[in-house]
Design a protein around this motif. Structure first.
Motif, short mmCIF file in Angstrom:
data_model
loop_
_atom_site.label_atom_id
_atom_site.label_comp_id
_atom_site.label_asym_id
_atom_site.label_seq_id
_atom_site.Cartn_x
_atom_site.Cartn_y
_atom_site.Cartn_z
N GLN A 13 -7.89 0.47 -4.79
CA GLN A 13 -7.91 0.77 -6.22
C GLN A 13 -7.23 -0.34 -7.02
OE1 GLN A 13 -6.09 4.67 -5.67
NE2 GLN A 13 -7.87 5.65 -6.59
N ASN A 26 0.83 -1.20 0.00
CA ASN A 26 0.00 0.00 0.00
C ASN A 26 0.86 1.26 0.00
OD1 ASN A 26 -2.68 1.12 0.02
ND2 ASN A 26 -2.33 1.73 2.14
N TYR A 27 1.96 1.24 0.78
CA TYR A 27 2.89 2.38 0.79
C TYR A 27 3.47 2.61 -0.60
CZ TYR A 27 2.88 2.48 5.92
OH TYR A 27 2.51 2.59 7.24
N GLN A 28 3.87 1.53 -1.27
CA GLN A 28 4.44 1.64 -2.61
C GLN A 28 3.42 2.21 -3.60
OE1 GLN A 28 5.77 -2.31 -3.51
NE2 GLN A 28 7.41 -2.29 -1.98
N LEU A 29 2.16 1.76 -3.47
CA LEU A 29 1.11 2.24 -4.36
C LEU A 29 0.84 3.73 -4.15
CD1 LEU A 29 -1.39 -0.75 -4.10
CD2 LEU A 29 -0.10 -0.08 -6.14
N GLN A 30 0.96 4.18 -2.91
CA GLN A 30 0.69 5.59 -2.61
C GLN A 30 1.67 6.50 -3.33
OE1 GLN A 30 0.65 5.81 1.68
NE2 GLN A 30 -1.38 4.91 1.84
N TYR A 31 2.90 6.03 -3.55
CA TYR A 31 3.87 6.82 -4.30
C TYR A 31 3.44 6.99 -5.76
CZ TYR A 31 7.35 6.84 -0.56
OH TYR A 31 8.02 7.06 0.62
N GLN A 32 2.56 6.09 -6.23
CA GLN A 32 2.06 6.16 -7.60
C GLN A 32 0.68 6.79 -7.66
OE1 GLN A 32 2.39 2.18 -9.40
NE2 GLN A 32 3.97 1.69 -7.90
N GLY A 33 0.23 7.32 -6.51
CA GLY A 33 -1.09 7.96 -6.48
C GLY A 33 -2.24 6.98 -6.39
N LEU A 34 -1.96 5.74 -5.96
CA LEU A 34 -2.99 4.72 -5.85
C LEU A 34 -3.06 4.22 -4.41
CD1 LEU A 34 -2.10 2.63 -9.04
CD2 LEU A 34 -4.00 4.24 -8.82
N ASN A 35 -4.00 3.28 -4.17
CA ASN A 35 -4.04 2.58 -2.90
C ASN A 35 -4.44 1.13 -3.14
OD1 ASN A 35 -6.95 2.42 -3.03
ND2 ASN A 35 -7.05 4.49 -2.22
#
Length: 428
Positions: A332, A320-329
């Motif tokens: 999603q 989830n942390y990694q996805l947040q860097y891409q503007g996702l969660n």
């Protein structure tokens, strides 16, 4: 406080915890003072009713649950230390008795780390990992630099081809009705990037700026929007612009413009040096992992389910942390891939079991070899962290909780233990 081990079955331990009446009464008084404002008692202002009056109105045990919630976190760490057990999950509690004579008596059941016999861990044989860097890899890295420094230029009267960028307006229709999320303006789409629905980009090939067309595609069966999954749709598309990527020449000027070097030869040498350094680190990491996996394979362990589930929790949190860097969660991601959280957890179960087993084995090796972390090693690690985060040492120390410090010491111990395994291994 008194702790007593009642029984142990597999990885489950049942214990009895006794807290004397004076200590329990003190906790009840604290619970009363903390929660008395919740009770409305006729004849008393809110929060002013004596404890005995509230107990008469609502029952003698009205404050017991709150008292136990306050008291248990205080006495539980002492109990597990006295019992010499290592819990891996929250205990299940049952109140056996509350009395003046015996105080508070709690029966608890908790899952603990498994006991096992450590297998062979010295002299492990592993193959040396190749860390050679080829000329092709250096060329590929330089090409990546060229692409990062490329210019994107509009080109008149050019037919779209793979790797060109189409700047488009589009709107999607299903059975003649526009659907939500299917409209965009001046969207830059790289042909061949497979960004859009399969079949969409291919139908733009050969078209030029100013042209309008209808693109017929079918949404994938697993598409996250159920109302569109598997449905044929039509996109009305207008091509506003066609752009091509212009790559710079790979020469001395390129080196001067993109780096601190004056010549391409110097830049290439620097790229090689960095690639070789990365290759050495990658090879070392792979070798260390291979040794740990072989040691783990030599040991039979019944891995507790709670530890595996906790590891999966950590893996999904990291994802989830990694996805947040891409503007996702995470939610999603599940919608986009058409998967459930249960399926995602199951996909990671095997890796989680492997990681848990490895950590248990490393911990056992550390214990067998009396691996400890000195103050000097701990302070050296803090200095590295302070440098990394560009913080003063004192500020870093003041920001760390006790649990953070224990985590840091734990990481050092793991590293030292794997160093020990590597030193004793036969690497051929």
């Amino acid at each position: 406080m008194k702790a007593e081990l009642i029984k142990k079955e597999g990885n489950k331990v049942t214990f009895k915890l006794t807290v004397d009446n004076n200590k329990f009464e003190s906790a009840v008084n604290k619970a009363y003072n903390k929660t008395k404002g919740k009770y409305n008692i006729p004849g008393f202002r809110k929060g002013k009713a004596p404890r005995v009056v509230i107990e008469t109105q609502y029952g003698k045990g009205v404050f017991y649950n709150d008292a136990i919630d306050m008291l248990f976190p205080e006495v539980y760490p002492e109990a597990i230390k006295e019992l010499n057990i290592d819990p891996i999950d929250r205990p299940e509690l049952d109140i056996e008795e509350i009395s003046k004579d015996n105080g508070l008596v709690i029966l608890g059941t908790v899952e603990v780390k498994p006991e096992f016999e450590l297998g062979s861990y010295k002299g492990i044989e592993v193959a040396k990992v190749d860390n050679t860097v080829s000329e092709d890899e250096i060329t590929l890295r330089l090409e990546e630099m060229r692409n990062k420094n490329a210019r994107v230029l509009s080109v008149e009267d050019k037919a779209l081809a793979n790797n060109d960028t189409a700047v488009i307006d589009f709107e999607g229709f299903e059975s003649g009705e526009a659907f939500e999320g299917g409209k965009g303006e001046n969207y830059s789409l790289v042909i061949g990037s497979n960004t859009f629905i399969p079949g969409f980009e291919e139908q733009l090939v050969g078209k030029k700026a100013g042209e309008e067309l209808e693109v017929n595609v079918t949404f994938p069966e697993e598409y996250h929007a159920e109302n569109l999954a598997g449905k044929p749709v039509v996109f009305k598309v207008k091509i506003n612009d066609v752009k091509v990527k212009e790559l710079p020449e790979l020469d001395d000027e390129f080196a001067k413009d993109t780096s601190e070097f004056d010549t391409l030869a110097q830049l290439r040498a620097d790229v090689r040096a960095k690639a070789e350094e990365e290759a050495v680190k990658k090879a070392e990491a792979e070798m260390r992992n291979a040794i740990v996996e072989k040691v783990a394979a030599n040991t039979e362990i019944e891995i507790p389910k709670a530890m595996v589930e906790s590891q999966i929790d950590n893996m999904l949190m990291e994802l989830n942390y990694q996805l947040q860097y891409q503007g996702l969660n995470l939610q999603q991601l599940l919608q986009m891939t058409g998967r459930t959280i249960e399926e995602l957890r199951e996909e990671r179960r095997e890796d989680a079991e492997r990681l848990v087993k490895s950590s248990l084995v490393i911990e056992a090796v550390a214990k067998a070899e009396n691996v400890e972390v000195s103050d000097e090693e701990f302070n050296a690690e803090l200095e590295n962290l302070a440098t990394m985060y560009k913080m003063e040492m004192d500020k870093l120390k003041s920001s760390l909780r006790d649990s953070d410090m224990e985590d840091i010491k734990g990481q050092i111990k793991i590293r030292k233990t794997i160093d020990l395994l590597v030193e004793s291994a036969n690497i051929a």
